[in-house]
Design a protein around this motif. Structure first.
Motif, short mmCIF file in Angstrom:
data_model
loop_
_atom_site.label_atom_id
_atom_site.label_comp_id
_atom_site.label_asym_id
_atom_site.label_seq_id
_atom_site.Cartn_x
_atom_site.Cartn_y
_atom_site.Cartn_z
N ALA A 15 0.81 -1.22 0.00
CA ALA A 15 0.00 0.00 0.00
C ALA A 15 0.85 1.27 0.00
O ALA A 15 0.40 2.31 -0.50
CB ALA A 15 -0.92 0.00 1.21
N ILE A 16 2.05 1.21 0.56
CA ILE A 16 2.86 2.41 0.75
C ILE A 16 3.15 3.17 -0.55
O ILE A 16 3.09 4.41 -0.56
CB ILE A 16 4.17 2.05 1.49
N PRO A 17 3.46 2.52 -1.68
CA PRO A 17 3.69 3.30 -2.91
C PRO A 17 2.51 4.19 -3.30
O PRO A 17 2.71 5.31 -3.79
CB PRO A 17 3.94 2.22 -3.97
N HIS A 18 1.29 3.73 -3.05
CA HIS A 18 0.12 4.55 -3.35
C HIS A 18 0.03 5.74 -2.39
O HIS A 18 -0.26 6.87 -2.80
CB HIS A 18 -1.14 3.70 -3.26
N VAL A 19 0.27 5.49 -1.10
CA VAL A 19 0.22 6.57 -0.11
C VAL A 19 1.30 7.61 -0.42
O VAL A 19 1.04 8.82 -0.37
CB VAL A 19 0.41 6.00 1.31
N GLU A 20 2.49 7.16 -0.76
CA GLU A 20 3.58 8.09 -1.10
C GLU A 20 3.24 8.88 -2.36
O GLU A 20 3.52 10.10 -2.44
CB GLU A 20 4.88 7.31 -1.29
N ALA A 21 2.64 8.21 -3.35
CA ALA A 21 2.26 8.91 -4.59
C ALA A 21 1.23 10.00 -4.31
O ALA A 21 1.30 11.10 -4.89
CB ALA A 21 1.72 7.91 -5.61
N TRP A 22 0.28 9.73 -3.42
CA TRP A 22 -0.72 10.76 -3.06
C TRP A 22 -0.03 11.93 -2.37
O TRP A 22 -0.38 13.09 -2.63
CB TRP A 22 -1.78 10.17 -2.14
N TYR A 23 0.92 11.64 -1.52
CA TYR A 23 1.61 12.73 -0.82
C TYR A 23 2.36 13.62 -1.81
O TYR A 23 2.29 14.86 -1.74
CB TYR A 23 2.57 12.14 0.21
N GLN A 24 3.06 13.00 -2.73
CA GLN A 24 3.82 13.77 -3.73
C GLN A 24 2.89 14.58 -4.64
O GLN A 24 3.19 15.71 -5.00
CB GLN A 24 4.68 12.82 -4.57
N ARG A 25 1.74 14.00 -4.97
CA ARG A 25 0.85 14.64 -5.94
C ARG A 25 0.00 15.74 -5.30
O ARG A 25 -0.26 16.78 -5.94
CB ARG A 25 -0.06 13.56 -6.56
N TYR A 26 -0.44 15.56 -4.05
CA TYR A 26 -1.45 16.47 -3.49
C TYR A 26 -0.99 17.27 -2.27
O TYR A 26 -1.79 18.03 -1.72
CB TYR A 26 -2.70 15.66 -3.11
N HIS A 27 0.25 17.10 -1.84
CA HIS A 27 0.68 17.82 -0.64
C HIS A 27 0.58 19.33 -0.82
O HIS A 27 0.11 20.05 0.08
CB HIS A 27 2.11 17.43 -0.27
N ASP A 28 0.99 19.82 -1.96
CA ASP A 28 0.92 21.27 -2.21
C ASP A 28 -0.52 21.76 -2.35
O ASP A 28 -0.79 22.96 -2.25
CB ASP A 28 1.71 21.62 -3.48
N GLU A 68 -5.65 -3.42 2.31
CA GLU A 68 -5.14 -2.82 1.08
C GLU A 68 -6.20 -2.85 -0.01
O GLU A 68 -7.23 -3.49 0.12
CB GLU A 68 -3.89 -3.57 0.63
N GLY A 69 -5.91 -2.12 -1.11
CA GLY A 69 -6.81 -2.13 -2.26
C GLY A 69 -7.71 -0.90 -2.32
O GLY A 69 -7.66 -0.02 -1.46
N ASP A 70 -8.51 -0.81 -3.38
CA ASP A 70 -9.44 0.29 -3.64
C ASP A 70 -8.73 1.64 -3.60
O ASP A 70 -9.23 2.62 -3.04
CB ASP A 70 -10.60 0.28 -2.65
N ARG A 115 -4.65 12.72 -11.68
CA ARG A 115 -4.64 11.60 -10.76
C ARG A 115 -3.35 10.79 -10.89
O ARG A 115 -2.68 10.84 -11.93
CB ARG A 115 -5.83 10.67 -11.03
N THR A 116 -3.01 10.04 -9.85
CA THR A 116 -1.87 9.15 -9.92
C THR A 116 -2.24 7.92 -10.75
O THR A 116 -3.43 7.65 -10.99
CB THR A 116 -1.43 8.69 -8.52
N ASP A 117 -1.23 7.20 -11.20
CA ASP A 117 -1.49 6.05 -12.06
C ASP A 117 -0.53 4.92 -11.70
O ASP A 117 0.43 4.65 -12.41
CB ASP A 117 -1.33 6.43 -13.53
N LEU A 118 -0.80 4.27 -10.56
CA LEU A 118 0.02 3.15 -10.13
C LEU A 118 -0.79 1.87 -10.21
O LEU A 118 -1.99 1.87 -9.92
CB LEU A 118 0.50 3.35 -8.69
N PRO A 119 -0.17 0.75 -10.57
CA PRO A 119 -0.92 -0.52 -10.61
C PRO A 119 -1.30 -0.98 -9.21
O PRO A 119 -0.54 -0.80 -8.26
CB PRO A 119 0.08 -1.48 -11.27
N ASP A 120 -2.47 -1.56 -9.09
CA ASP A 120 -2.94 -2.12 -7.83
C ASP A 120 -2.45 -3.57 -7.76
O ASP A 120 -2.91 -4.43 -8.51
CB ASP A 120 -4.46 -2.06 -7.76
N THR A 121 -1.51 -3.84 -6.86
CA THR A 121 -0.92 -5.18 -6.74
C THR A 121 -1.57 -6.01 -5.64
O THR A 121 -1.02 -7.03 -5.22
CB THR A 121 0.59 -5.07 -6.47
N THR A 122 -2.75 -5.59 -5.18
CA THR A 122 -3.45 -6.37 -4.16
C THR A 122 -3.80 -7.74 -4.71
O THR A 122 -4.40 -7.85 -5.78
CB THR A 122 -4.75 -5.66 -3.74
#
Length: 510
Positions: free
Chosen positions: A282-295, A366-368, A392-399
């Protein structure tokens, strides 16, 4: 916590029943002495024992083995009067000679309380972690005492029942010697059952009848009172006021190690443990959200609450944060204070709050990720309607999507599940892990695409599956390592050979 009884205490019940009054001179005080000893022993062993073990750097299951040894000795004493006399002599000298029917009752309770410590289950997580970090406070003491009292109440009922049967049933009175011998056998059988974790099977088979009530009480302690009533949903919900972070021993990825400013921001609280494979996916998705939307006004707080003792070490957490390229703030919640404030029960779990401090979404597991990102975007737009959000971010869901996937298997004695794994060679079992000795190997049947071993120490692991053998070195902080990797899920068998000294914590699957 209003009651501490658990399904794994069921083997103790016949012991209480038959020792409630099977002695030569039954006493009405005997059942109370047994249960009082149990409650007192449980409280002191849990609080003081965990501190002592942490200070002396001893294995966490020392208390368990000490309790098992005492149980065997007491069982033998019940079977053979001469052994009982030897054990009772110190108590006679202390002035108990005038109440021979009560001798040993309190000691038996002390032994049962010691053995009950590893039976207490997840409710003791905060207590044992606090002991390991030497931060036991008033709240931890209160929790321990409450759990001990809750344990004593239902067990006292069984002890009193045994007392009354022994007093009133002629067969008990006429066959006291035989009853005591059988009771001694039961005590020894209990010790054997606990040694080989047979009670874990009962714990998994018998439902916890207090779980619903305890969860309801826990929800009442949350900030909004209804946080646990929120269920996964595609829409935003009103889940109540966001609880405050509490008991954080250290902050990572923040200026000066201080808490981040959260007022007026959309905040995602992500509960995780660094060796949890579900969290790592799950962490790659959380990190991607932080990078994309923190500002754009999003803050993320990664609440690291340890599942294992090695995850309590801040340096290990910091190393994992760097290794997994986490840049958002991470709160080290070693004493489970924030975990308990949210009433959380899982790794990973996410709580999404809006800019006014209200929890609007709860996600467990994880997931969704697309759904969660949509809700993040909705809250950011509501907070600042004039802003234009980035794509939006575009990472594969590996769940994993395999419905037959093998569930996580814990190898330590405190969790059960190790009976699903065949051991060869020399192993030393502790509460959290199996320590490899000479010729140590594990064989496991699985249904998954990937098999992970959570392992620590320094050495080599050799894995053989599907006719293919591969080896990899283990060093540094304990973490998960893939031992089987295939493109698609399949059924198979893997055999692992571990160097002496390596510590195997669990198997997880993907």
């Amino acid at each position: 916590m209003i009651t501490g009884i658990s399904p794994c205490v069921l083997p103790v019940l016949p012991v209480l029943f038959m020792t409630g009054g099977a002695g030569a001179e039954p006493s009405r005080r005997r059942p109370f002495l047994i249960v009082a000893g149990l409650a007192l022993s449980f409280t002191f062993v849990t609080l003081l024992g965990t501190l002592a073990l942490a200070a002396l750097h001893l294995p966490g299951d020392v208390l368990r083995w000490a309790g098992l040894t005492v149980l065997v000795v007491l069982g033998v004493a019940m079977m053979f009067p001469r052994v009982q006399d030897l054990l009772e002599r110190p108590f006679v000298r202390l002035g108990r000679k005038s109440v021979p029917g009560q001798r040993g009752a309190f000691v038996l309770g002390l032994a049962l309380g010691t053995v009950y410590v590893p039976c207490a289950g997840p409710v003791l997580a905060a207590i044992t972690v606090a002991g390991a970090t030497r931060t036991i406070g008033a709240s931890t003491v209160a929790l321990t005492v409450a759990f001990a009292v809750g344990t004593a109440i239902p067990l006292l009922f069984f002890a009193l029942a045994g007392h009354r049967v022994a007093e009133r049933v002629k067969a008990f009175r006429d066959r006291q010697r035989r009853v005591r011998f059988v009771s001694g056998l039961v005590v020894i059988a209990l010790a054997v059952a606990l040694t080989f974790n047979i009670t874990d099977v009962l714990q998994r088979a018998v439902p916890d009848y207090t779980a619903g009530l305890n969860q309801a009480l826990g929800a009442d302690r949350l900030g909004g009172g209804n946080l646990q009533q929120c269920r996964p949903s595609d829409d935003l919900q009103d889940c109540g006021t966001t609880p405050r972070t509490a008991g954080i021993s250290r902050w990572l990825n923040t200026p000066g190690g201080k808490p981040p400013a959260l007022q007026g921001k959309v905040v995602l609280y992500d509960f995780w443990a660094y060796s949890c494979i579900n969290c790592q996916r799950a962490i790659p998705h959380v990190e991607a959200w932080y990078q994309r939307y923190h500002d754009a006004g999003l803050e993320i707080v990664g609440v690291h609450t340890p599942e294992y003792a090695f995850e309590q070490v801040p340096a290990n957490v910091a190393d994992s944060v760097a290794r997994q390229h986490i840049s958002y703030p991470v709160a080290i919640d070693n004493d489970y204070a924030t975990w308990n404030a949210f009433g959380n029960q899982s790794w990973p779990a996410e709580y999404l709050s809006d800019a006014t401090g209200q929890v609007r979404h709860v996600s467990v597991g994880e997931g969704d990720y697309d759904g969660t990102e949509s809700l993040i975007r909705d809250l950011l737009t509501a907070a600042q309607p004039a802003q234009t959000l980035p794509p939006r971010t575009d990472l594969p869901d590996t769940t994993p999507a395999n419905p037959l996937q093998t569930p996580e298997i814990y190898l330590g004695s405190s969790r059960g599940g190790s009976e699903d794994v065949t051991r060869h060679g020399e192993w030393t079992a502790t509460e959290e892990y199996l320590a490899a000795g000479k010729g140590a190997s594990l064989t496991l049947d699985y249904n998954a695409a990937t098999v992970y071993l959570d392992v620590g120490g320094t050495g080599t692991v050799t894995a053989t599956a599907g006719g293919v053998t591969r080896s990899f070195a283990v060093s540094g902080t304990p973490d998960i390592h893939p031992v089987v990797q295939t493109p698609t899920p399949n059924q198979g068998t893997v055999t692992l050979t571990l160097s002496p000294g390596l510590q195997a914590y669990s198997f997880t699957f993907g």
